[in-house]
Scaffold this motif. Structure first.
Motif, PDB file in Angstrom:
ATOM      1  N   SER A  22     125.995  12.101  99.141  1.00 54.12           N
ATOM      2  CA  SER A  22     125.007  11.225  99.755  1.00 54.12           C
ATOM      3  C   SER A  22     125.254   9.802  99.288  1.00 54.12           C
ATOM      4  O   SER A  22     125.351   9.543  98.091  1.00 54.12           O
ATOM      5  N   TYR A  23     125.345   8.901 100.247  1.00 52.65           N
ATOM      6  CA  TYR A  23     125.516   7.484  99.952  1.00 52.65           C
ATOM      7  C   TYR A  23     124.241   6.754 100.368  1.00 52.65           C
ATOM      8  O   TYR A  23     123.856   6.791 101.536  1.00 52.65           O
ATOM      9  N   TRP A  24     123.602   6.117  99.396  1.00 52.70           N
ATOM     10  CA  TRP A  24     122.327   5.447  99.614  1.00 52.70           C
ATOM     11  C   TRP A  24     122.527   3.954  99.831  1.00 52.70           C
ATOM     12  O   TRP A  24     123.423   3.344  99.266  1.00 52.70           O
ATOM     13  N   GLY A  25     121.632   3.392 100.616  1.00 51.81           N
ATOM     14  CA  GLY A  25     121.586   1.953 100.820  1.00 51.81           C
ATOM     15  C   GLY A  25     120.142   1.511 100.846  1.00 51.81           C
ATOM     16  O   GLY A  25     119.227   2.326 100.959  1.00 51.81           O
ATOM     17  N   ALA A  26     119.938   0.201 100.745  1.00 52.28           N
ATOM     18  CA  ALA A  26     118.587  -0.361 100.803  1.00 52.28           C
ATOM     19  C   ALA A  26     118.639  -1.706 101.511  1.00 52.28           C
ATOM     20  O   ALA A  26     119.666  -2.389 101.501  1.00 52.28           O
ATOM     21  N   LEU A  27     117.510  -2.054 102.099  1.00 51.32           N
ATOM     22  CA  LEU A  27     117.376  -3.318 102.801  1.00 51.32           C
ATOM     23  C   LEU A  27     116.216  -4.079 102.171  1.00 51.32           C
ATOM     24  O   LEU A  27     115.100  -3.554 102.102  1.00 51.32           O
ATOM     25  N   ALA A  28     116.487  -5.289 101.700  1.00 47.20           N
ATOM     26  CA  ALA A  28     115.454  -6.140 101.093  1.00 47.20           C
ATOM     27  C   ALA A  28     115.201  -7.325 102.020  1.00 47.20           C
ATOM     28  O   ALA A  28     116.126  -7.827 102.671  1.00 47.20           O
ATOM     29  N   TYR A  29     113.941  -7.781 102.053  1.00 48.34           N
ATOM     30  CA  TYR A  29     113.571  -8.842 102.985  1.00 48.34           C
ATOM     31  C   TYR A  29     112.421  -9.661 102.412  1.00 48.34           C
ATOM     32  O   TYR A  29     111.498  -9.128 101.817  1.00 48.34           O
ATOM     33  N   THR A  44     122.369   6.732  94.118  1.00 46.86           N
ATOM     34  CA  THR A  44     120.940   7.016  94.047  1.00 46.86           C
ATOM     35  C   THR A  44     120.159   5.938  94.801  1.00 46.86           C
ATOM     36  O   THR A  44     120.640   4.802  94.925  1.00 46.86           O
ATOM     37  N   PRO A  45     118.956   6.264  95.279  1.00 46.33           N
ATOM     38  CA  PRO A  45     118.152   5.239  95.942  1.00 46.33           C
ATOM     39  C   PRO A  45     117.746   4.121  94.986  1.00 46.33           C
ATOM     40  O   PRO A  45     117.645   2.965  95.391  1.00 46.33           O
ATOM     41  N   HIS A  46     117.530   4.453  93.726  1.00 41.65           N
ATOM     42  CA  HIS A  46     117.166   3.437  92.735  1.00 41.65           C
ATOM     43  C   HIS A  46     118.269   2.398  92.590  1.00 41.65           C
ATOM     44  O   HIS A  46     117.994   1.185  92.567  1.00 41.65           O
ATOM     45  N   GLN A  47     119.522   2.831  92.494  1.00 45.23           N
ATOM     46  CA  GLN A  47     120.649   1.892  92.397  1.00 45.23           C
ATOM     47  C   GLN A  47     120.716   1.007  93.642  1.00 45.23           C
ATOM     48  O   GLN A  47     120.952  -0.198  93.544  1.00 45.23           O
ATOM     49  N   ALA A  48     120.510   1.610  94.809  1.00 42.27           N
ATOM     50  CA  ALA A  48     120.575   0.860  96.064  1.00 42.27           C
ATOM     51  C   ALA A  48     119.488  -0.206  96.125  1.00 42.27           C
ATOM     52  O   ALA A  48     119.738  -1.356  96.513  1.00 42.27           O
ATOM     53  N   VAL A  63     112.275  -3.076 102.236  1.00 35.99           N
ATOM     54  CA  VAL A  63     111.591  -2.668 103.458  1.00 35.99           C
ATOM     55  C   VAL A  63     112.077  -1.302 103.939  1.00 35.99           C
ATOM     56  O   VAL A  63     111.387  -0.649 104.729  1.00 35.99           O
ATOM     57  N   ALA A  64     113.246  -0.866 103.457  1.00 39.09           N
ATOM     58  CA  ALA A  64     113.749   0.447 103.868  1.00 39.09           C
ATOM     59  C   ALA A  64     114.893   0.887 102.970  1.00 39.09           C
ATOM     60  O   ALA A  64     115.625   0.060 102.426  1.00 39.09           O
ATOM     61  N   THR A  65     115.008   2.193 102.823  1.00 39.89           N
ATOM     62  CA  THR A  65     116.196   2.788 102.211  1.00 39.89           C
ATOM     63  C   THR A  65     116.829   3.692 103.260  1.00 39.89           C
ATOM     64  O   THR A  65     116.163   4.103 104.220  1.00 39.89           O
ATOM     65  N   PHE A  66     118.093   3.978 103.095  1.00 39.73           N
ATOM     66  CA  PHE A  66     118.785   4.825 104.061  1.00 39.73           C
ATOM     67  C   PHE A  66     119.895   5.584 103.362  1.00 39.73           C
ATOM     68  O   PHE A  66     120.430   5.134 102.359  1.00 39.73           O
TER      69      PHE A  66
END
Length: 127
Positions: A22-29, A44-48, A63-66
């Motif tokens: 699983s490869y996690w990403g996150a979007l910050a805004y 991990t989602p935390h790292q993302a 605003v979102a993780t994926f």
């Protein structure tokens, strides 16, 4: 000896084939400034999330993780925005603009889009 080789194959090879990473990403805004940043390919989602905030700045919010997919954020001129996830980047961008318009956004434009490891996605098919 053959039993040992078979056992080694079962123990080491089969789990690695059956377990997809699983490869996690996150979007910050930042709604006030319109600043945005993404992070991709974290374990991990935390790292993302940490990486996205670090890139965007301390006033930004997640605003979102994926995971194993693509994401896009579209913003209107007056500040409303929409976020969409999809296995296809083009589709994620299109649906982010549609989400933005649902919140009465005019002139919605994609600010940022990103995908995790592309090996996990269906290719865009042209008709």
């Amino acid at each position: 000896m053959k039993k040992v080789v078979v056992l080694v194959l079962i123990i080491f090879l089969i789990p690695s084939v059956s377990m997809a990473r699983s490869y996690w990403g996150a979007l910050a805004y930042d709604k006030q400034t319109g600043r945005s940043a993404s992070s991709v390919n974290h374990y991990t989602p935390h790292q993302a999330k940490r990486a996205a905030i670090r890139r965007c700045g301390h006033h930004c919010r997640i605003v979102a993780t994926f995971v194993n997919t693509c994401i896009a954020l579209a913003r209107a001129s007056h500040g409303s925005y929409g976020v969409s996830r999809n296995r296809n980047l083009y589709t994620a961008r299109r649906y982010a603009r549609l989400q933005c318009r649902r919140y009465r956004g005019h002139g919605c434009r994609v600010l940022i889009s990103a995908c995790n490891d592309r090996r996990h996605y269906r290719p865009l098919r042209h008709h």
